[in-house]
Motif scaffolding. Structure first.
Motif, mmCIF file in Angstrom:
data_model
loop_
_atom_site.group_PDB
_atom_site.id
_atom_site.type_symbol
_atom_site.label_atom_id
_atom_site.label_comp_id
_atom_site.label_asym_id
_atom_site.label_seq_id
_atom_site.Cartn_x
_atom_site.Cartn_y
_atom_site.Cartn_z
ATOM 1 N N ALA A 36 0.773 -1.254 -0.174
ATOM 2 C CA ALA A 36 -0.009 -0.070 -0.121
ATOM 3 C C ALA A 36 0.728 1.361 0.163
ATOM 4 C CB ALA A 36 -0.852 0.092 1.211
ATOM 5 N N ALA A 37 2.021 1.128 0.802
ATOM 6 C CA ALA A 37 2.801 2.381 0.615
ATOM 7 C C ALA A 37 3.439 2.728 -0.551
ATOM 8 C CB ALA A 37 3.799 2.133 1.841
ATOM 9 N N VAL A 38 3.804 1.793 -1.326
ATOM 10 C CA VAL A 38 4.529 1.727 -2.633
ATOM 11 C C VAL A 38 3.486 2.253 -3.802
ATOM 12 C CG1 VAL A 38 5.678 0.577 -4.552
ATOM 13 C CG2 VAL A 38 6.446 0.238 -2.214
ATOM 14 N N ALA B 87 2.203 2.524 7.582
ATOM 15 C CA ALA B 87 2.622 1.187 7.165
ATOM 16 C C ALA B 87 3.744 0.830 8.083
ATOM 17 C CB ALA B 87 3.084 1.232 5.647
ATOM 18 N N THR B 88 4.540 1.412 8.440
ATOM 19 C CA THR B 88 5.532 1.260 9.463
ATOM 20 C C THR B 88 5.086 0.945 10.890
ATOM 21 O OG1 THR B 88 7.320 2.430 8.189
ATOM 22 C CG2 THR B 88 7.875 2.001 10.558
ATOM 23 N N MET C 125 2.000 -0.344 11.402
ATOM 24 C CA MET C 125 1.445 -1.745 11.012
ATOM 25 C C MET C 125 2.694 -2.839 11.279
ATOM 26 S SD MET C 125 -1.467 -3.078 10.406
ATOM 27 C CE MET C 125 -2.359 -2.004 9.606
ATOM 28 N N CYS C 126 3.751 -2.721 10.539
ATOM 29 C CA CYS C 126 4.759 -3.473 10.540
ATOM 30 C C CYS C 126 5.171 -3.857 11.933
ATOM 31 C CB CYS C 126 5.877 -3.367 9.838
ATOM 32 S SG CYS C 126 5.465 -3.497 7.878
ATOM 33 N N VAL C 127 5.362 -2.723 12.790
ATOM 34 C CA VAL C 127 5.866 -2.845 14.130
ATOM 35 C C VAL C 127 4.903 -3.564 15.198
ATOM 36 C CG1 VAL C 127 6.792 -1.375 16.168
ATOM 37 C CG2 VAL C 127 7.657 -0.717 13.924
ATOM 38 N N SER C 128 3.646 -3.064 14.858
ATOM 39 C CA SER C 128 2.614 -3.908 15.925
ATOM 40 C C SER C 128 2.595 -5.309 15.750
ATOM 41 C CB SER C 128 1.379 -3.011 15.359
ATOM 42 O OG SER C 128 0.780 -3.989 14.130
ATOM 43 N N ARG C 129 2.979 -5.793 14.726
ATOM 44 C CA ARG C 129 2.949 -7.200 14.634
ATOM 45 C C ARG C 129 4.044 -7.927 15.693
ATOM 46 N NH1 ARG C 129 -1.404 -9.003 13.713
ATOM 47 N NH2 ARG C 129 -0.657 -10.900 12.666
ATOM 48 N N LEU C 130 5.095 -7.084 15.891
ATOM 49 C CA LEU C 130 5.987 -7.468 16.735
ATOM 50 C C LEU C 130 5.708 -7.243 18.185
ATOM 51 C CD1 LEU C 130 9.254 -6.135 15.159
ATOM 52 C CD2 LEU C 130 8.554 -8.659 14.873
ATOM 53 N N VAL C 131 5.045 -6.060 18.381
ATOM 54 C CA VAL C 131 4.585 -5.668 19.863
ATOM 55 C C VAL C 131 3.373 -6.454 20.170
ATOM 56 C CG1 VAL C 131 2.990 -3.657 21.088
ATOM 57 C CG2 VAL C 131 5.213 -3.178 19.352
ATOM 58 N N ALA D 68 10.723 -9.963 5.853
ATOM 59 C CA ALA D 68 10.264 -10.700 4.511
ATOM 60 C C ALA D 68 9.148 -10.124 3.846
ATOM 61 C CB ALA D 68 10.424 -12.124 4.915
ATOM 62 N N GLY D 69 8.116 -10.063 4.836
ATOM 63 C CA GLY D 69 6.769 -9.444 4.222
ATOM 64 C C GLY D 69 6.837 -8.353 3.794
ATOM 65 N N ALA D 70 7.507 -7.408 4.332
ATOM 66 C CA ALA D 70 7.805 -6.194 3.853
ATOM 67 C C ALA D 70 8.245 -5.885 2.431
ATOM 68 C CB ALA D 70 8.725 -5.093 4.791
#
Length: 162
Positions: free
Chosen positions: A99-101, A118-119, A121-127, A138-140
């Protein structure tokens, strides 16, 4: 990163982002809203939405092949439930970076507003404790490559036919 979720505000924000990003929902809704609101670029918005969906589906295929189990931390339970058992790659990260791209290529505001979301969102998956950092990376990468490869196709739709 999972320890950051012990702060109630951080945990709530991470849970909300995870929920909104499930199956690329936030990004697909954004693409459809863009198609409705931006008549001159409607086809491009729809194509961007297809690229986001494609990145998400590609991540699901890779998950079924790799079959990496989700993290299991005895001291910290995940803050959210997940749709599946496999973690590699992160589908949330794939759709968010796609989506960001894609949206960034369509509108200047998309280029400024979507990457920070988007960033997050990515960090939230770790949190929330449901991914390893390599899952998110890898997903990014998968989402960025998918949208990047489809960008010319998407931009080819910028010219409105009468």
């Amino acid at each position: 990163m999972r320890d950051c979720g012990t702060d109630p505000r951080v945990g709530a924000a991470a849970r909300a982002l995870s929920l909104c990003g499930e199956h690329g929902a936030l990004w697909i809704a954004g693409g459809l809203a863009g198609a409705v609101a931006d008549r001159d670029r409607r086809t491009a918005w729809l194509r961007a939405t297809v690229l986001i969906g494609t990145a998400h589906l590609a991540s699901m295929v890779v998950k079924r092949v790799v079959r990496r189990p989700r993290p299991s931390l005895a001291a910290r339970l995940p803050l959210v439930r997940t749709a599946g058992r496999h973690s590699f790659p992160s589908s949330h990260a794939s759709s968010a970076v796609a989506a960001a791209v894609a949206f960034g290529a369509l509108r200047p505001a998309g280029h400024r507003l979507v990457p920070p979301l988007a960033t997050a969102m990515c960090v939230s998956r770790l949190v929330v404790g449901v991914h390893y950092p390599t899952d998110v990376a890898a997903g990014a990468l998968l989402g960025g490559v998918t949208a990047g490869l489809g960008a010319q196709w998407m931009r080819g739709a910028h010219v409105r036919t009468l």
